[in-house]
Design a protein around this motif. Sequence first.
Motif, mmCIF file in Angstrom:
data_model
loop_
_atom_site.group_PDB
_atom_site.id
_atom_site.type_symbol
_atom_site.label_atom_id
_atom_site.label_comp_id
_atom_site.label_asym_id
_atom_site.label_seq_id
_atom_site.Cartn_x
_atom_site.Cartn_y
_atom_site.Cartn_z
ATOM 1 N N GLY A 84 110.580 46.328 -25.515
ATOM 2 C CA GLY A 84 109.715 46.544 -24.363
ATOM 3 C C GLY A 84 110.335 47.350 -23.243
ATOM 4 N N ARG A 85 111.570 47.813 -23.425
ATOM 5 C CA ARG A 85 112.194 48.645 -22.398
ATOM 6 C C ARG A 85 111.612 50.054 -22.450
ATOM 7 N NH1 ARG A 85 118.307 47.659 -24.209
ATOM 8 N NH2 ARG A 85 117.248 48.222 -26.137
ATOM 9 N N THR A 86 111.570 50.701 -21.311
ATOM 10 C CA THR A 86 111.108 52.082 -21.247
ATOM 11 C C THR A 86 112.208 52.990 -21.772
ATOM 12 O OG1 THR A 86 109.717 51.623 -19.342
ATOM 13 C CG2 THR A 86 110.349 53.913 -19.687
ATOM 14 N N LEU A 87 111.881 53.826 -22.748
ATOM 15 C CA LEU A 87 112.819 54.832 -23.240
ATOM 16 C C LEU A 87 112.688 56.050 -22.345
ATOM 17 C CD1 LEU A 87 112.225 54.642 -27.079
ATOM 18 C CD2 LEU A 87 114.331 54.069 -25.870
ATOM 19 N N ALA A 88 113.807 56.583 -21.904
ATOM 20 C CA ALA A 88 113.736 57.713 -20.991
ATOM 21 C C ALA A 88 114.991 58.577 -21.052
ATOM 22 C CB ALA A 88 113.537 57.220 -19.559
ATOM 23 N N HIS A 89 114.789 59.855 -20.730
ATOM 24 C CA HIS A 89 115.896 60.753 -20.427
ATOM 25 C C HIS A 89 116.141 60.556 -18.934
ATOM 26 C CE1 HIS A 89 115.847 62.692 -24.307
ATOM 27 N NE2 HIS A 89 114.557 62.909 -24.184
ATOM 28 N N VAL A 90 117.370 60.246 -18.557
ATOM 29 C CA VAL A 90 117.697 59.875 -17.180
ATOM 30 C C VAL A 90 118.692 60.873 -16.591
ATOM 31 C CG1 VAL A 90 118.701 58.064 -15.724
ATOM 32 C CG2 VAL A 90 117.301 57.433 -17.710
ATOM 33 N N ARG A 91 118.414 61.293 -15.373
ATOM 34 C CA ARG A 91 119.325 62.170 -14.637
ATOM 35 C C ARG A 91 119.723 61.482 -13.338
ATOM 36 N NH1 ARG A 91 119.902 67.068 -16.585
ATOM 37 N NH2 ARG A 91 120.759 67.945 -14.675
ATOM 38 N N CYS A 92 121.031 61.384 -13.121
ATOM 39 C CA CYS A 92 121.585 60.824 -11.887
ATOM 40 C C CYS A 92 122.585 61.837 -11.334
ATOM 41 C CB CYS A 92 122.330 59.519 -12.165
ATOM 42 S SG CYS A 92 121.326 58.215 -12.895
ATOM 43 N N ARG A 93 122.566 62.023 -10.027
ATOM 44 C CA ARG A 93 123.486 62.982 -9.396
ATOM 45 C C ARG A 93 123.397 64.364 -10.043
ATOM 46 N NH1 ARG A 93 128.112 59.698 -6.814
ATOM 47 N NH2 ARG A 93 127.640 57.596 -7.461
ATOM 48 N N GLY A 94 122.215 64.715 -10.546
ATOM 49 C CA GLY A 94 122.007 66.016 -11.167
ATOM 50 C C GLY A 94 122.529 66.136 -12.586
ATOM 51 N N GLN A 95 123.031 65.042 -13.153
ATOM 52 C CA GLN A 95 123.591 65.074 -14.512
ATOM 53 C C GLN A 95 122.731 64.259 -15.469
ATOM 54 O OE1 GLN A 95 127.850 64.333 -15.070
ATOM 55 N NE2 GLN A 95 128.033 64.238 -12.849
ATOM 56 N N ASP A 96 122.649 64.719 -16.701
ATOM 57 C CA ASP A 96 121.987 63.954 -17.742
ATOM 58 C C ASP A 96 122.900 62.781 -18.099
ATOM 59 O OD1 ASP A 96 121.799 63.437 -20.874
ATOM 60 O OD2 ASP A 96 119.840 64.125 -20.173
ATOM 61 N N ALA A 97 122.413 61.562 -17.925
ATOM 62 C CA ALA A 97 123.237 60.369 -18.144
ATOM 63 C C ALA A 97 123.688 60.240 -19.595
ATOM 64 C CB ALA A 97 122.487 59.117 -17.694
ATOM 65 N N ALA A 98 122.819 60.542 -20.545
ATOM 66 C CA ALA A 98 123.197 60.449 -21.957
ATOM 67 C C ALA A 98 124.309 61.443 -22.275
ATOM 68 C CB ALA A 98 121.977 60.689 -22.845
ATOM 69 N N ALA A 99 124.181 62.666 -21.788
ATOM 70 C CA ALA A 99 125.209 63.682 -22.032
ATOM 71 C C ALA A 99 126.535 63.278 -21.403
ATOM 72 C CB ALA A 99 124.744 65.039 -21.504
ATOM 73 N N ALA A 100 126.484 62.703 -20.208
ATOM 74 C CA ALA A 100 127.711 62.263 -19.545
ATOM 75 C C ALA A 100 128.404 61.170 -20.356
ATOM 76 C CB ALA A 100 127.401 61.767 -18.131
ATOM 77 N N GLN A 101 127.631 60.209 -20.872
ATOM 78 C CA GLN A 101 128.203 59.119 -21.650
ATOM 79 C C GLN A 101 128.808 59.634 -22.962
ATOM 80 O OE1 GLN A 101 128.666 56.755 -19.392
ATOM 81 N NE2 GLN A 101 127.817 55.090 -20.623
ATOM 82 N N VAL A 102 128.081 60.488 -23.651
ATOM 83 C CA VAL A 102 128.575 61.029 -24.925
ATOM 84 C C VAL A 102 129.799 61.905 -24.690
ATOM 85 C CG1 VAL A 102 128.013 62.559 -26.856
ATOM 86 C CG2 VAL A 102 126.359 60.843 -26.102
ATOM 87 N N GLY A 103 129.741 62.758 -23.686
ATOM 88 C CA GLY A 103 130.848 63.663 -23.396
ATOM 89 C C GLY A 103 132.126 62.943 -23.012
ATOM 90 N N ALA A 104 131.993 61.766 -22.393
ATOM 91 C CA ALA A 104 133.159 60.969 -22.005
ATOM 92 C C ALA A 104 133.655 60.089 -23.153
ATOM 93 C CB ALA A 104 132.816 60.109 -20.793
ATOM 94 N N GLY A 105 132.990 60.156 -24.292
ATOM 95 C CA GLY A 105 133.375 59.307 -25.416
ATOM 96 C C GLY A 105 132.970 57.865 -25.219
ATOM 97 N N LEU A 106 131.855 57.635 -24.528
ATOM 98 C CA LEU A 106 131.399 56.279 -24.234
ATOM 99 C C LEU A 106 130.100 55.924 -24.930
ATOM 100 C CD1 LEU A 106 132.295 56.246 -20.439
ATOM 101 C CD2 LEU A 106 133.603 55.261 -22.346
ATOM 102 N N ALA A 107 129.619 56.785 -25.811
ATOM 103 C CA ALA A 107 128.392 56.517 -26.566
ATOM 104 C C ALA A 107 128.345 57.427 -27.788
ATOM 105 C CB ALA A 107 127.153 56.744 -25.690
ATOM 106 N N TRP A 108 127.556 56.993 -28.751
ATOM 107 C CA TRP A 108 127.316 57.748 -29.972
ATOM 108 C C TRP A 108 125.958 58.437 -29.902
ATOM 109 C CZ3 TRP A 108 130.581 53.658 -30.612
ATOM 110 C CH2 TRP A 108 131.557 53.741 -31.597
ATOM 111 N N VAL A 109 125.834 59.494 -30.675
ATOM 112 C CA VAL A 109 124.535 60.082 -30.970
ATOM 113 C C VAL A 109 124.226 59.639 -32.396
ATOM 114 C CG1 VAL A 109 123.201 62.204 -31.215
ATOM 115 C CG2 VAL A 109 125.044 62.086 -29.528
ATOM 116 N N PRO A 110 123.279 58.715 -32.573
ATOM 117 C CA PRO A 110 122.975 58.270 -33.933
ATOM 118 C C PRO A 110 122.579 59.460 -34.817
ATOM 119 C CG PRO A 110 121.935 56.827 -32.335
ATOM 120 C CD PRO A 110 122.465 58.012 -31.570
ATOM 121 N N SER A 111 122.925 59.387 -36.089
ATOM 122 C CA SER A 111 122.678 60.516 -36.993
ATOM 123 C C SER A 111 121.206 60.907 -37.035
ATOM 124 C CB SER A 111 123.195 60.206 -38.398
ATOM 125 O OG SER A 111 122.598 59.020 -38.885
ATOM 126 N N ARG A 112 120.297 59.950 -36.846
ATOM 127 C CA ARG A 112 118.872 60.285 -36.863
ATOM 128 C C ARG A 112 118.485 61.142 -35.655
ATOM 129 N NH1 ARG A 112 119.354 55.120 -35.093
ATOM 130 N NH2 ARG A 112 118.234 54.556 -33.186
#
Length: 143
Positions: A74-102
């Motif tokens: 039931g959570r909202t799925l979203a692309h999130v930008r904080c401080r002008g940065q894409d949060a998902a890209a920041a997490q992945v780039g810092a080695g703090l998240a995966w991009v699932p193969s799908r």
Amino acid sequence: MPAAVLLCLVIAVGDGDSLSARCDASQRPLQVRLATIDAPELRQAFGQAARSGLQGLCLHQRAQMHTLGHDAYGRTLAHVRCRGQDAAAAQVGAGLAWVPSRQAASQPQLYRLQQQARASGAGLWAQRRPMPPWDYRRRHGQP
């Protein structure tokens, strides 16, 4: 929920890929899951670091959210930008998240960031054999 762009204030960070936000005039916080990534669980190696990374970027900040719908919880799925940065890209780039193969084919820029983080040994990629969160959840009986 149809796709929309919301301007919100991030009031809490649950883990490396989820947060709570107050959007528009709504009094009820919106539970948000960052689309296209999966961060380590809090009890997993780098889980606390992933949460701290998202807190540092988004907590108590204005965020722009491009909603995509809801996940199974039931959570909202979203692309999130904080401080002008894409949060998902920041997490992945810092080695703090995966991009699932799908997601790799539809998110080539994120997958490239993951490859760069892995090659440089950033974050969870410093581990000899990092365990993806979906494997961790399966092993430890979490949904």
